[in-house]
Design a protein around this motif. Structure first.
Motif, mmCIF file in Angstrom:
data_model
loop_
_atom_site.group_PDB
_atom_site.id
_atom_site.type_symbol
_atom_site.label_atom_id
_atom_site.label_comp_id
_atom_site.label_asym_id
_atom_site.label_seq_id
_atom_site.Cartn_x
_atom_site.Cartn_y
_atom_site.Cartn_z
ATOM 1 N N GLY A 51 1.978 9.088 47.709
ATOM 2 C CA GLY A 51 0.959 9.284 46.954
ATOM 3 C C GLY A 51 0.298 7.631 46.838
ATOM 4 O O GLY A 51 -0.899 7.849 46.727
ATOM 5 N N ASP A 52 1.300 6.862 46.678
ATOM 6 C CA ASP A 52 1.499 5.634 46.609
ATOM 7 C C ASP A 52 0.532 4.385 48.310
ATOM 8 O O ASP A 52 0.449 5.469 49.066
ATOM 9 C CB ASP A 52 2.401 4.681 46.542
ATOM 10 C CG ASP A 52 2.806 4.964 45.257
ATOM 11 O OD1 ASP A 52 2.543 5.219 44.512
ATOM 12 O OD2 ASP A 52 4.115 4.619 45.529
ATOM 13 N N ARG A 53 -0.105 3.684 47.727
ATOM 14 C CA ARG A 53 -0.678 3.331 48.883
ATOM 15 C C ARG A 53 -0.728 1.937 48.974
ATOM 16 O O ARG A 53 -0.823 0.786 48.102
ATOM 17 C CB ARG A 53 -2.646 3.044 49.118
ATOM 18 C CG ARG A 53 -3.468 2.837 50.022
ATOM 19 C CD ARG A 53 -4.724 3.125 49.568
ATOM 20 N NE ARG A 53 -5.302 4.734 49.346
ATOM 21 C CZ ARG A 53 -5.323 5.426 50.806
ATOM 22 N NH1 ARG A 53 -5.368 4.687 51.650
ATOM 23 N NH2 ARG A 53 -5.260 6.434 50.186
ATOM 24 N N LYS A 249 -6.549 5.775 42.981
ATOM 25 C CA LYS A 249 -6.065 5.443 41.266
ATOM 26 C C LYS A 249 -6.616 6.712 40.720
ATOM 27 O O LYS A 249 -5.337 6.895 40.002
ATOM 28 C CB LYS A 249 -6.788 4.606 41.181
ATOM 29 C CG LYS A 249 -6.856 2.841 41.901
ATOM 30 C CD LYS A 249 -5.570 1.822 41.212
ATOM 31 C CE LYS A 249 -5.165 1.752 39.860
ATOM 32 N NZ LYS A 249 -4.607 0.966 39.440
ATOM 33 N N ALA A 250 -7.861 7.035 41.451
ATOM 34 C CA ALA A 250 -8.192 8.759 40.677
ATOM 35 C C ALA A 250 -7.265 9.973 40.571
ATOM 36 O O ALA A 250 -7.284 10.737 39.289
ATOM 37 C CB ALA A 250 -9.381 9.171 40.915
ATOM 38 N N ILE A 255 -1.519 1.576 43.562
ATOM 39 C CA ILE A 255 -1.854 0.187 44.545
ATOM 40 C C ILE A 255 -0.839 -0.399 45.065
ATOM 41 O O ILE A 255 -0.690 -1.539 43.405
ATOM 42 C CB ILE A 255 -3.065 -0.096 44.477
ATOM 43 C CG1 ILE A 255 -4.503 1.316 44.663
ATOM 44 C CG2 ILE A 255 -4.033 -0.709 44.810
ATOM 45 C CD1 ILE A 255 -4.301 2.155 45.492
ATOM 46 N N ILE A 256 -0.671 -1.344 45.873
ATOM 47 C CA ILE A 256 0.384 -2.118 45.804
ATOM 48 C C ILE A 256 0.763 -3.150 47.134
ATOM 49 O O ILE A 256 0.270 -3.060 48.051
ATOM 50 C CB ILE A 256 2.471 -1.345 46.434
ATOM 51 C CG1 ILE A 256 2.384 0.066 44.909
ATOM 52 C CG2 ILE A 256 3.407 -2.338 46.765
ATOM 53 C CD1 ILE A 256 3.641 0.406 45.729
ATOM 54 N N PRO A 257 -0.989 -3.683 46.441
ATOM 55 C CA PRO A 257 -1.028 -5.195 48.222
ATOM 56 C C PRO A 257 0.336 -5.423 48.282
ATOM 57 O O PRO A 257 1.473 -5.455 47.784
ATOM 58 C CB PRO A 257 -1.207 -6.216 46.871
ATOM 59 C CG PRO A 257 -1.841 -5.419 46.156
ATOM 60 C CD PRO A 257 -0.626 -4.434 45.554
ATOM 61 N N GLY A 274 -14.158 -4.036 36.757
ATOM 62 C CA GLY A 274 -13.000 -3.858 36.775
ATOM 63 C C GLY A 274 -12.603 -2.670 37.416
ATOM 64 O O GLY A 274 -11.252 -1.829 37.723
ATOM 65 N N GLN A 275 -13.154 -2.092 38.588
ATOM 66 C CA GLN A 275 -13.334 -0.783 39.190
ATOM 67 C C GLN A 275 -12.813 -1.357 40.412
ATOM 68 O O GLN A 275 -14.440 -2.532 40.853
ATOM 69 C CB GLN A 275 -14.789 -0.130 39.002
ATOM 70 C CG GLN A 275 -14.553 0.884 37.148
ATOM 71 C CD GLN A 275 -12.952 1.613 37.594
ATOM 72 O OE1 GLN A 275 -12.462 2.384 38.100
ATOM 73 N NE2 GLN A 275 -12.806 1.171 36.041
ATOM 74 N N ILE A 276 -12.886 -1.433 41.104
ATOM 75 C CA ILE A 276 -12.491 -1.621 42.824
ATOM 76 C C ILE A 276 -14.160 -1.262 43.697
ATOM 77 O O ILE A 276 -14.855 0.054 43.320
ATOM 78 C CB ILE A 276 -11.747 -0.710 43.547
ATOM 79 C CG1 ILE A 276 -11.434 -1.498 45.143
ATOM 80 C CG2 ILE A 276 -11.554 0.414 43.785
ATOM 81 C CD1 ILE A 276 -11.332 -3.127 44.873
#
Length: 354
Positions: A51-53, A249-250, A255-257, A274-276
């Protein structure tokens, strides 16, 4: 907030001049909340969650360093003089901004020749050197690829010249959009096998583009770091990329750059609301302690220069004291620093507890 707050002693022998091979064999310092572990990049699938991105910068480094010659008048007549040119970015009029050594003797209208029939006229010097090449489009790309060398960072170029190995080493495996003159170096640790394993573990990828410029190597010269002016770099987050990040996020994924360039871009896109959101343009975002992260949950990045804006960025994410301790650990443990060096996975306390 003083520049000296981001200084540390770095032995020169820890500055890497070649990358680890295979790529994923590089060491990985994992800072997970208050926990510190010494692992390797190949261990990344065991450190992330389904589930991580990961956010990947797909910019492609161009062979922007050219060695050519100009003609000058002397007592012996017209003689050739060596000149080194580093391309920075193309302009809308087809010219290129560039750096040159030596530059002080160049004059508007002068022509500079490079191998393989590539040449450029000096269009302007005021406000920076601008060149117009004799080739364009695919012809220019082919000539540049043949004549140019990879623009290694100054701290590597001072120790050895670029060579054919750098054409592969200084490029990510997913690079596709030409325009960078420096690599998003945390991404250099990934190979196809690691990407396949991550995907099989339920970790997703989103590609964004930020064309890394030579300004990334400019030193901070002001003591009060809050007065520093960042260089601008062009970037883009597509509709699809923004939707993927928002959906993760939802759903509660992190979220990992991968790299500070990807982080700066997604935080730029979320700065106003504040939102992508989808975004395109030039960003000069400056991230230092006190910054509020709207999208980023963790960061994979290399080890950075003392007193650099990137030291300030990682200090903003983890805290000044925590970063100071981590860098002391890295130096004591013999981690390799900078573009071809080892990596860190920085997970703030808030994300570690989620």
């Amino acid at each position: 907030m003083n520049l000296s707050d981001f200084d540390f002693d770095l032995p020169e022998h820890l500055i890497a001049t070649r990358p680890a091979r295979p790529r994923s064999s590089a060491r990985l310092l994992v800072a997970d909340g208050d926990t510190t572990r010494d692992l390797h990049v190949r261990d990344l699938p065991d450190l992330l969650r389904a589930g991580d991105r990961l956010i990947l910068n797909d910019t492609k480094v161009i062979p922007a360093r050219l060695t050519g010659q100009r003609w000058r008048d002397s007592a012996q007549g017209r003689v050739a003089a060596k000149i080194e040119v580093t391309l920075l970015e193309p302009g809308p009029d087809g010219t290129w901004s560039a750096l040159a050594k030596p530059m002080r003797k160049l004059k508007p209208g002068e022509s500079v020749g490079f191998p393989g029939g590539l040449s450029a006229d000096v269009v302007a010097l005021e406000g920076g050197l601008r060149l117009r090449f004799n080739l364009a489009g695919d012809d220019f790309n082919a000539a540049l690829n043949a004549a140019g060398a990879m623009p290694l960072p100054p701290y590597i170029a001072a120790r050895r010249p670029a060579d054919e190995r750098d054409r592969e080493d200084y490029q990510t495996v997913w690079a596709r959009n030409k325009g960078a003159v420096a690599a998003p170096t945390a991404s250099l640790h990934f190979d196809d096998a690691l990407l396949a394993t991550l995907l099989a573990r339920g970790i997703s990828f989103t590609h964004v583009t930020l064309h890394v410029g030579a300004g990334t190597f400019l030193p901070v010269t002001v003591e009060d770091v809050t007065t520093h002016k960042m260089h601008a770099e062009w970037g883009e987050i597509s509709d699809q990329a923004a939707q993927e990040i928002a959906a993760t996020k939802a759903a509660g994924g992190r979220i990992i750059p991968v790299g500070t360039t990807a982080l700066r871009l997604i935080e730029t896109a979320a700065r106003e609301t504040g939102q992508i959101t989808p975004w395109q343009g030039e960003t000069d975002i400056f991230i230092y302690p006190g910054f509020r992260f709207n999208v980023t949950d963790a960061l994979m990045t290399n080890f950075h220069l003392p007193k650099s804006t990137l030291m300030m960025l990682v200090s903003a994410l983890m805290g000044v004291d925590r970063i100071r301790a981590l860098y002391a650990h890295a130096v004591a443990g013999g981690y390799r620093f900078f573009s071809y060096g080892d990596a860190s996975l920085l997970i703030p306390q808030s994300a570690a507890n989620d």
